[in-house]
Design an enzyme around this catalytic site. Structure first.
Site, short mmCIF file in Angstrom:
data_model
loop_
_atom_site.label_atom_id
_atom_site.label_comp_id
_atom_site.label_asym_id
_atom_site.label_seq_id
_atom_site.Cartn_x
_atom_site.Cartn_y
_atom_site.Cartn_z
N ASP A 169 69.44 23.90 88.20
CA ASP A 169 69.53 25.21 88.83
C ASP A 169 68.19 25.94 88.84
OD1 ASP A 169 72.29 24.89 89.21
OD2 ASP A 169 72.73 25.70 87.22
N LYS A 170 68.06 26.89 89.74
CA LYS A 170 66.83 27.67 89.89
C LYS A 170 66.37 28.26 88.56
CE LYS A 170 65.12 31.95 92.01
NZ LYS A 170 65.44 33.08 92.92
#
Length: 363
Positions: A169-170
């Site tokens: 994830d970011k």
């Protein structure tokens, strides 16, 4: 692309998962979205239902689709005031903004841990999206990789047969492997598919798990009540099978440092599974970890936690280790990354608090 290929990369962005199936051409001006209402769905207007279940849309767009006869339920066109019923099969056709998803090489700092002719292992910082998508067309990890390999005639960042093999994830930091050749990506992809890779994450979670070790098994699906979240499905026939093994490394008063070992790799898997057992990741704003979930009512404690949120302004999750068999040499490769500064500072703060609290309680 085969079903096997899609299964390997099913949790990447659509462009990465489906190769050139979704291109920025006139043929992609419209998209068809298929939804099935849950068995326990209560009656609700279909426009409200679609607002709750579709990302990047608006009531106006849904009304336009309804007026155009572009919403069908169980094969029949319906108006926007139709009441959704359990198990309704819903299809909506909507115009979608076209964006250029061509990957352009960009001079972005890249922490390369290892590199050879077949692959590279990079350490991604928190805040960096891994692959371009709607809303994130530039400034991603793969744009940085394209720049790093700009002089490699055999690597084309826009070729789905090379590039990222998995993602994080970011706002998660840590290790990722990038394949430079199609053969390397196929070989590495098979290892991820067969679950023979070794991946561990470190996470700070709210609370103290009862057991020192545990395994969480639960299918992961989109949360029907919040389109930004995933959740563990109560129905074994719904969602994607997921398994997470965890071990408590350190108990620090109202939070714990845990190590998570992924047997599968689903969207938000650790975040969802830890929430499922009552231990939301610290400062995970999507799943409620950015609230004070454990501790005292003292104002000094509240201020301490708020300072911790500022210290580590994202979910406290780091992809610490990565192991796989090299696609050409057959050698077992293993990489271990240091915790980033924000994560280390967070742990240091909680260790100090925990030690002070223990000393106070002994007086």
């Amino acid at each position: 692309m085969s079903e096997f290929d899609i299964d390997i990369f099913e949790d990447l962005n659509d462009e990465l998962a489906a190769g050139d199936e979704q291109s920025a051409s006139e043929e992609a001006l419209f998209k068809e979205v298929h939804l099935v209402a849950d068995k326990g769905q209560s009656p609700i207007r279909i426009d409200k239902f679609l607002i709750d279940h579709l990302a990047n849309t608006s009531r106006n767009k849904i009304q336009q689709a309804a007026d155009a006869g572009a919403i069908a339920v169980n094969g029949k066109v319906v108006k926007s005031n139709y009441k959704v019923k359990p198990c309704d099969d819903i299809v909506i056709t909507m115009n979608t903004p076209v964006y250029d998803n061509t990957i352009v090489a960009e001079d972005i700092p890249l922490d390369v841990v290892y590199e050879d002719d077949d692959l590279m292992v990079v350490n991604k910082p928190a805040g960096l999206v891994v692959h371009p998508g709607c809303g994130n067309t530039h400034g991603t990890l793969i744009n940085a990789v394209a720049w790093h390999l700009r002089n490699n005639e055999n690597f084309d960042a826009n070729d789905p047969q090379v590039g990222l093999v998995h993602r994080i994830d970011k706002n998660t930091s840590g290790l990722l492997v990038v394949a430079k050749t199609a053969a390397a990506k196929a070989h590495l992809g098979m290892q991820f598919f067969k679950k023979t890779t070794k991946r561990t994450y470190n996470a700070v979670v709210w609370g103290s798990p009862k057991e020192d070790n545990g395994t969480i098994v639960g299918n992961i699906t989109r949360n029907p009540r919040n389109r930004l979240q995933m959740c563990v499905s109560p129905d074994d026939a719904v969602g994607k099978y997921a398994v997470t093994h965890y071990k408590v490394l350190e108990r620090l008063s109202y939070v714990s440092l845990v190590e998570c070992n992924l047997e599968t790799g689903r969207t938000h898997q650790i975040r969802v599974h830890m929430k499922h057992i009552g231990h939301i990741l610290f400062n995970d704003d999507v799943y409620g970890g950015d609230e004070i979930l454990k501790g005292t009512n003292f104002s000094k404690y509240s201020q301490f936690v708020r300072n911790c949120f500022k210290m580590c302004p994202r979910q406290a999750l780091h992809a610490k280790t990565l192991g796989f068999v090299h696609p050409t040499t057959g050698e077992m490769m293993f990489f271990d990354s240091e915790l980033p500064a924000d994560f280390e500072n967070l742990l240091a703060a909680w260790r100090t608090y925990s030690q002070a609290s223990a000393a106070y309680n002994q007086e």
